[in-house]
Design an enzyme around this catalytic site. Structure first.
Site, PDB file in Angstrom:
ATOM      1  N   ASP A   9       0.857  -1.187   0.000  1.00  0.00           N
ATOM      2  CA  ASP A   9       0.000   0.000   0.000  1.00  0.00           C
ATOM      3  C   ASP A   9       0.889   1.231   0.000  1.00  0.00           C
ATOM      4  O   ASP A   9       2.071   1.167   0.336  1.00  0.00           O
ATOM      5  CB  ASP A   9      -0.920   0.016   1.224  1.00  0.00           C
ATOM      6  N   SER A  10       0.281   2.370  -0.340  1.00  0.00           N
ATOM      7  CA  SER A  10       1.016   3.631  -0.337  1.00  0.00           C
ATOM      8  C   SER A  10       1.302   4.099   1.080  1.00  0.00           C
ATOM      9  O   SER A  10       2.118   5.003   1.280  1.00  0.00           O
ATOM     10  CB  SER A  10       0.218   4.709  -1.073  1.00  0.00           C
ATOM     11  N   TYR A  41      -0.170   8.611  -2.902  1.00  0.00           N
ATOM     12  CA  TYR A  41       0.036   8.324  -4.312  1.00  0.00           C
ATOM     13  C   TYR A  41      -0.977   9.045  -5.199  1.00  0.00           C
ATOM     14  O   TYR A  41      -0.748   9.227  -6.387  1.00  0.00           O
ATOM     15  CB  TYR A  41      -0.103   6.813  -4.570  1.00  0.00           C
ATOM     16  N   GLY A  42      -2.114   9.403  -4.631  1.00  0.00           N
ATOM     17  CA  GLY A  42      -3.211   9.963  -5.416  1.00  0.00           C
ATOM     18  C   GLY A  42      -2.859  11.118  -6.332  1.00  0.00           C
ATOM     19  O   GLY A  42      -3.275  11.143  -7.493  1.00  0.00           O
ATOM     20  N   CYS A  72      -4.079  -0.980  -2.379  1.00  0.00           N
ATOM     21  CA  CYS A  72      -4.066   0.459  -2.658  1.00  0.00           C
ATOM     22  C   CYS A  72      -4.875   0.660  -3.925  1.00  0.00           C
ATOM     23  O   CYS A  72      -4.587   0.044  -4.953  1.00  0.00           O
ATOM     24  CB  CYS A  72      -2.627   0.953  -2.854  1.00  0.00           C
ATOM     25  N   ASN A  73      -5.912   1.477  -3.835  1.00  0.00           N
ATOM     26  CA  ASN A  73      -6.782   1.663  -4.993  1.00  0.00           C
ATOM     27  C   ASN A  73      -6.064   2.340  -6.152  1.00  0.00           C
ATOM     28  O   ASN A  73      -6.254   1.977  -7.311  1.00  0.00           O
ATOM     29  CB  ASN A  73      -8.004   2.483  -4.583  1.00  0.00           C
ATOM     30  N   THR A  74      -5.237   3.338  -5.857  1.00  0.00           N
ATOM     31  CA  THR A  74      -4.522   4.043  -6.926  1.00  0.00           C
ATOM     32  C   THR A  74      -3.567   3.099  -7.645  1.00  0.00           C
ATOM     33  O   THR A  74      -3.515   3.060  -8.880  1.00  0.00           O
ATOM     34  CB  THR A  74      -3.756   5.252  -6.367  1.00  0.00           C
ATOM     35  N   GLU A 151      -2.796   9.629   7.587  1.00  0.00           N
ATOM     36  CA  GLU A 151      -1.365   9.389   7.815  1.00  0.00           C
ATOM     37  C   GLU A 151      -0.830  10.204   8.993  1.00  0.00           C
ATOM     38  O   GLU A 151       0.162   9.830   9.613  1.00  0.00           O
ATOM     39  CB  GLU A 151      -0.566   9.711   6.549  1.00  0.00           C
ATOM     40  N   CYS A 184     -10.547   4.021  -1.237  1.00  0.00           N
ATOM     41  CA  CYS A 184      -9.153   4.124  -0.808  1.00  0.00           C
ATOM     42  C   CYS A 184      -9.075   3.355   0.498  1.00  0.00           C
ATOM     43  O   CYS A 184      -9.941   3.506   1.369  1.00  0.00           O
ATOM     44  CB  CYS A 184      -8.757   5.585  -0.587  1.00  0.00           C
ATOM     45  N   THR A 185      -8.062   2.522   0.644  1.00  0.00           N
ATOM     46  CA  THR A 185      -7.998   1.674   1.836  1.00  0.00           C
ATOM     47  C   THR A 185      -7.656   2.464   3.098  1.00  0.00           C
ATOM     48  O   THR A 185      -7.727   1.918   4.204  1.00  0.00           O
ATOM     49  CB  THR A 185      -6.995   0.519   1.640  1.00  0.00           C
ATOM     50  N   HIS A 186      -7.309   3.739   2.956  1.00  0.00           N
ATOM     51  CA  HIS A 186      -7.156   4.586   4.139  1.00  0.00           C
ATOM     52  C   HIS A 186      -8.510   4.941   4.753  1.00  0.00           C
ATOM     53  O   HIS A 186      -8.620   5.171   5.957  1.00  0.00           O
ATOM     54  CB  HIS A 186      -6.441   5.895   3.784  1.00  0.00           C
TER      55      HIS A 186
END
Length: 273
Positions: A9-10, A41-42, A72-74, A151, A184-186
């Site tokens: 993941d980012s 990353y977006g 990570c979706n991106t 984050e 987004c996994t966040h």
């Protein structure tokens, strides 16, 4: 097959997927790598996302993983097809599982999607949803403030709610949305805040459970499940701040761990063509 499942993941968001993998596949070993140093990353270009993703993949391939989960979706939007073509191990992302779960949930056939700028720009969710049901109306919305907020460890409270209210305002005007994909996994880490702002009548969809279910099915189909009875050993790597990474990780898993390590990932040996 006691080789580990690799999860990338980012940043810290993919830990929600890792947690679900551990719940559904309790015998499997996991190696998680979060590129917190270069998160988010977006806003980055597709070429940058591909390069960074390949660098993470290269690191995990050297750990002899048996499956790769792009949490990570991106990164999924920009690299899934390429990785599936070039790697000899199973590779799954988080977009298709999330789309399937949303289709099952919606009653009005109007689904909202929130994600990073890169994910929304890629149209990956819209294509996945319409590929399943061409009659679905999709309302995508980038929420670039959410990943930096997570984050930084801002997961609830007035500041989180203020940011969420400002970010989600365009979707709140669309009264017939009954399902919202957290693209987004966040975002599951601020799920309660998002639910408060968007309203209890909207069902929030996280792809974590569906992704873990897909991983389980693929491992079984390929005879890759770990049949051993020893306690699995999980490893968590971050490229950035160890203290914040450990704090959020322990918050998700509700326990402390000494398996956190900081790592530098160099230019990928395997590069995209």
């Amino acid at each position: 097959m006691n080789q580990a499942i690799g999860v990338i993941d980012s940043g810290v968001g993919g830990l929600t997927v890792a947690h679900e993998l551990m719940r559904q596949l309790p015998r499997e070993n996991l190696i998680y790598l979060g590129d917190t140093l270069r998160c988010p990353y977006g806003p980055r270009s597709e070429d940058e996302v591909k390069q960074f993703t390949w660098e993470m993949v290269d690191f995990l391939l050297h750990q002899d993983i048996k499956m790769l989960v792009i949490a990570c979706n991106t990164a999924t939007a920009f690299t899934l097809n390429e990785l599936q073509t070039q790697l000899s191990i199973p590779v799954i992302g988080v977009i298709n599982p999330g789309a399937r779960a949303a289709i099952k949930s919606t009653k009005h056939n109007h689904i909202g999607v929130i994600g990073t700028e890169g994910t929304i720009r890629s149209n990956a969710y819209t294509e996945a949803l319409l590929g399943i049901n061409a009659n679905i109306q999709v309302s995508p919305l980038p929420c670039p403030l959410f990943v930096p907020m997570v984050e930084q460890g801002i997961l609830s409270g007035h500041k989180a709610e203020d940011i969420a209210a400002k970010s989600l305002e365009p979707l709140k005007a669309k009264n017939d949305i009954d399902t919202l994909i957290l693209g987004c996994t966040h975002y599951p880490l601020i799920k309660d805040t998002i639910q408060t702002i968007i309203g209890s009548e909207v069902t929030l969809i996280s792809s974590s459970e569906e992704t873990a279910r897909e991983a389980s099915t693929i491992l079984e189909f390929n005879d890759l499940l770990n049949g051993g009875r020893e306690t699995p050993a999980h490893q968590f790597y971050t490229t950035g701040d160890m203290a914040m990474f450990a704090k959020i990780t322990e918050g998700i898993f509700r326990e402390s761990s000494d398996s956190f390590q900081s790592v530098m990932i160099e230019k990928a040996i395997i590069s995209n063509p």
